[in-house]
Design a protein around this motif. Structure first.
Motif: not given
Length: 126
Positions: A77-88
């Motif tokens: 959940v943390t990955y999807l909320l913070f890291i995924f947008p950071a990747y974009q």
């Protein structure tokens, strides 16, 4: 006999090249890219973004105190909320640096429209 085998191999090679496009050529066609150098830059952007996000994820998870005992669902959940947008965001930053912003921006808009349709957003009129 050797001559016939060589001719058969050459004929098969010619038939294969006309029937199937090489993955690289299919990729260039799908991306709408004609330059090999642009494909190289796109690969560089993807590579740098992926490497950076792995570093950022480890750093971020360490700062917020995640360790081996942290449940996987919390990490996900943390990955999807913070890291995924950071990747974009990193993808667009690197794309800008390497002159590929328009290419990646168009792909992101297309992906955004697909996600919007997936979650019941307004139907696209296009």
């Amino acid at each position: 006999m050797e001559h016939n085998v060589a001719e058969a191999k050459e004929t098969n090679a010619n038939n294969d090249s006309t029937e199937k496009k090489h993955w690289y050529l299919k990729l260039k066609e799908r991306w709408g890219v004609s330059s090999d150098f642009q494909v190289f830059l796109i690969f560089v952007v993807f590579g740098l973004t992926g490497s950076t996000v792995v570093y950022v994820k480890g750093f971020f998870f360490q700062i917020i105190g995640f360790d081996a005992t942290t449940p996987g669902w919390i990490k996900t959940v943390t990955y999807l909320l913070f890291i995924f947008p950071a990747y974009q965001a990193l993808l667009l930053i690197y794309a800008f640096i390497f002159g590929q912003f328009d290419f990646f921006w168009a792909k992101m808009k297309k992906m955004g429209k697909g996600i919007q349709r997936l979650f019941g957003g307004k139907k696209s009129s296009k």
